[in-house]
Design a protein around this motif. Structure first.
Motif, mmCIF file in Angstrom:
data_model
loop_
_atom_site.group_PDB
_atom_site.id
_atom_site.type_symbol
_atom_site.label_atom_id
_atom_site.label_comp_id
_atom_site.label_asym_id
_atom_site.label_seq_id
_atom_site.Cartn_x
_atom_site.Cartn_y
_atom_site.Cartn_z
ATOM 1 N N PHE A 94 0.393 -0.815 -0.239
ATOM 2 C CA PHE A 94 -0.169 0.199 -0.216
ATOM 3 C C PHE A 94 0.542 0.840 -0.399
ATOM 4 C CE2 PHE A 94 -2.082 3.789 1.170
ATOM 5 C CZ PHE A 94 -3.372 3.827 1.623
ATOM 6 N N GLN A 95 0.345 2.085 -0.908
ATOM 7 C CA GLN A 95 1.238 3.326 -1.170
ATOM 8 C C GLN A 95 0.397 4.856 -1.332
ATOM 9 O OE1 GLN A 95 5.344 4.554 -0.199
ATOM 10 N NE2 GLN A 95 4.259 2.327 0.496
ATOM 11 N N VAL A 96 0.235 5.659 -1.329
ATOM 12 C CA VAL A 96 -0.314 6.511 -1.042
ATOM 13 C C VAL A 96 0.665 7.745 -1.962
ATOM 14 C CG1 VAL A 96 -1.377 8.637 -0.748
ATOM 15 C CG2 VAL A 96 -1.515 7.257 0.936
ATOM 16 N N GLU A 97 0.367 8.186 -3.571
ATOM 17 C CA GLU A 97 1.100 8.833 -4.108
ATOM 18 C C GLU A 97 0.223 10.695 -4.549
ATOM 19 O OE1 GLU A 97 2.859 9.496 -8.744
ATOM 20 O OE2 GLU A 97 2.234 7.690 -8.266
ATOM 21 N N VAL A 98 0.494 11.068 -3.214
ATOM 22 C CA VAL A 98 0.435 12.479 -3.866
ATOM 23 C C VAL A 98 0.726 12.856 -5.093
ATOM 24 C CG1 VAL A 98 0.810 14.698 -2.662
ATOM 25 C CG2 VAL A 98 0.970 12.987 -1.179
ATOM 26 N N MET A 99 -0.736 13.739 -5.356
ATOM 27 C CA MET A 99 -0.077 14.486 -6.965
ATOM 28 C C MET A 99 -0.520 15.896 -7.153
ATOM 29 S SD MET A 99 -0.915 11.039 -8.955
ATOM 30 C CE MET A 99 -0.337 11.443 -10.629
ATOM 31 N N SER A 100 -1.390 16.447 -5.968
ATOM 32 C CA SER A 100 -1.091 17.713 -5.688
ATOM 33 C C SER A 100 -1.348 17.844 -4.486
ATOM 34 C CB SER A 100 -1.537 18.712 -6.683
ATOM 35 O OG SER A 100 -3.243 18.494 -6.718
ATOM 36 N N ALA A 101 -0.931 19.372 -3.229
ATOM 37 C CA ALA A 101 -1.668 19.419 -2.229
ATOM 38 C C ALA A 101 -0.882 20.854 -2.327
ATOM 39 C CB ALA A 101 -0.875 18.651 -1.364
ATOM 40 N N PRO A 103 -2.313 24.965 -0.231
ATOM 41 C CA PRO A 103 -2.857 25.006 0.338
ATOM 42 C C PRO A 103 -4.006 26.430 0.179
ATOM 43 C CG PRO A 103 -0.653 25.941 1.405
ATOM 44 C CD PRO A 103 -0.206 25.146 0.047
ATOM 45 N N VAL A 104 -5.756 25.985 0.767
ATOM 46 C CA VAL A 104 -5.733 27.167 0.088
ATOM 47 C C VAL A 104 -6.416 27.990 0.842
ATOM 48 C CG1 VAL A 104 -9.208 26.746 0.190
ATOM 49 C CG2 VAL A 104 -7.683 24.182 -0.124
ATOM 50 N N ASP A 105 -6.482 27.386 2.060
ATOM 51 C CA ASP A 105 -6.038 28.705 3.234
ATOM 52 C C ASP A 105 -5.424 28.424 4.603
ATOM 53 O OD1 ASP A 105 -8.120 27.107 4.501
ATOM 54 O OD2 ASP A 105 -10.128 28.441 3.910
ATOM 55 N N GLU A 106 -6.472 29.064 5.503
ATOM 56 C CA GLU A 106 -5.311 28.709 6.672
ATOM 57 C C GLU A 106 -5.301 27.816 7.304
ATOM 58 O OE1 GLU A 106 -2.510 31.101 8.062
ATOM 59 O OE2 GLU A 106 -2.602 31.729 6.262
ATOM 60 N N SER A 107 -6.398 26.821 7.168
ATOM 61 C CA SER A 107 -6.933 25.460 7.618
ATOM 62 C C SER A 107 -7.242 24.648 6.701
ATOM 63 C CB SER A 107 -7.954 25.628 8.929
ATOM 64 O OG SER A 107 -9.042 26.533 7.576
ATOM 65 N N GLN A 108 -7.242 24.845 5.018
ATOM 66 C CA GLN A 108 -7.910 23.832 4.065
ATOM 67 C C GLN A 108 -6.761 23.754 3.731
ATOM 68 O OE1 GLN A 108 -11.743 24.015 2.790
ATOM 69 N NE2 GLN A 108 -11.578 25.295 4.528
ATOM 70 N N ILE A 109 -5.897 22.266 3.239
ATOM 71 C CA ILE A 109 -5.542 21.975 2.453
ATOM 72 C C ILE A 109 -5.845 21.080 1.194
ATOM 73 C CG2 ILE A 109 -3.185 20.745 0.901
ATOM 74 C CD1 ILE A 109 -1.844 20.849 4.305
ATOM 75 N N ALA A 110 -6.047 21.986 -0.472
ATOM 76 C CA ALA A 110 -6.209 20.818 -1.128
ATOM 77 C C ALA A 110 -5.069 19.760 -1.788
ATOM 78 C CB ALA A 110 -7.369 21.481 -2.768
ATOM 79 N N GLU A 111 -6.493 18.608 -2.260
ATOM 80 C CA GLU A 111 -5.441 17.698 -3.040
ATOM 81 C C GLU A 111 -5.541 16.915 -3.804
ATOM 82 O OE1 GLU A 111 -5.828 14.908 1.311
ATOM 83 O OE2 GLU A 111 -4.214 14.787 0.652
ATOM 84 N N GLN A 112 -5.104 15.643 -4.345
ATOM 85 C CA GLN A 112 -5.394 15.425 -5.443
ATOM 86 C C GLN A 112 -4.113 13.846 -4.828
ATOM 87 O OE1 GLN A 112 -5.131 16.931 -9.012
ATOM 88 N NE2 GLN A 112 -6.735 16.843 -9.554
ATOM 89 N N TRP A 113 -4.794 13.091 -5.050
ATOM 90 C CA TRP A 113 -3.694 11.356 -4.061
ATOM 91 C C TRP A 113 -4.302 10.408 -4.707
ATOM 92 C CZ3 TRP A 113 -6.458 8.384 -1.833
ATOM 93 C CH2 TRP A 113 -7.703 9.047 -1.235
ATOM 94 N N VAL A 114 -3.510 9.671 -5.358
ATOM 95 C CA VAL A 114 -3.682 8.424 -5.656
ATOM 96 C C VAL A 114 -3.070 6.250 -4.612
ATOM 97 C CG1 VAL A 114 -3.204 6.224 -7.925
ATOM 98 C CG2 VAL A 114 -3.594 8.972 -7.764
#
Length: 141
Positions: A94-101, A103-114
């Motif tokens: 099992f592995q998580v590959e982060v495609m993008s991450a 910061p949206v604001d001070e408390s949120q992160i937008a992410e894409q992962w596989v």
């Protein structure tokens, strides 16, 4: 110059100013809080990739929940630890590959992962205990 031309020029100047301000804000980079959040995020994803069930559960504040369509609900620790331990046992690569991450604001992160891995055996514990590789939510089934 007509009123219509003046209004168009004013609208163009206003739009150009708004774009310039937006670009200037982007050019300043992430705030210290956003940098801190990204560091915590990186540690969390690393815990998944190192199959560290306890570190994953420890990343959640007391009373927080982990929710996933795979489990059909929400978990709190120690169930988070049980689920992730079972996941890493059933899917040993099992592995998580982060495609993008980002910061949206001070408390949120937008992410894409596989998520990648081969489900080789039933889950030993957690909410999917006994679920075989042919489980309905396994990729390709």
């Amino acid at each position: 110059m007509t009123t219509r031309t003046t209004n168009r020029k004013a609208a163009l100047v206003a739009a150009t100013t708004a774009v310039t301000l937006a670009l200037a804000a982007c050019a300043t980079g992430p705030t210290p809080q956003q940098k801190s959040n990204m560091s915590v995020y990186g540690d969390f994803k690393n815990a998944w990739n190192h199959h560290d069930a306890k570190a994953i559960a420890a990343a959640f504040a007391t009373g927080s929940t982990y929710t996933s369509p795979a489990i059909g609900g929400s978990l709190t620790d120690p169930a988070i630890t049980g689920f992730t331990h079972g996941l890493f046992t059933a899917i040993p690569d099992f592995q998580v590959e982060v495609m993008s991450a980002t910061p949206v604001d001070e408390s949120q992160i937008a992410e894409q992962w596989v998520v990648k891995g081969t489900w080789t055996q039933p889950f030993p514990d957690g909410p999917l205990a006994g679920a075989p590789p042919q489980s309905p939510w396994a990729a390709g089934s």
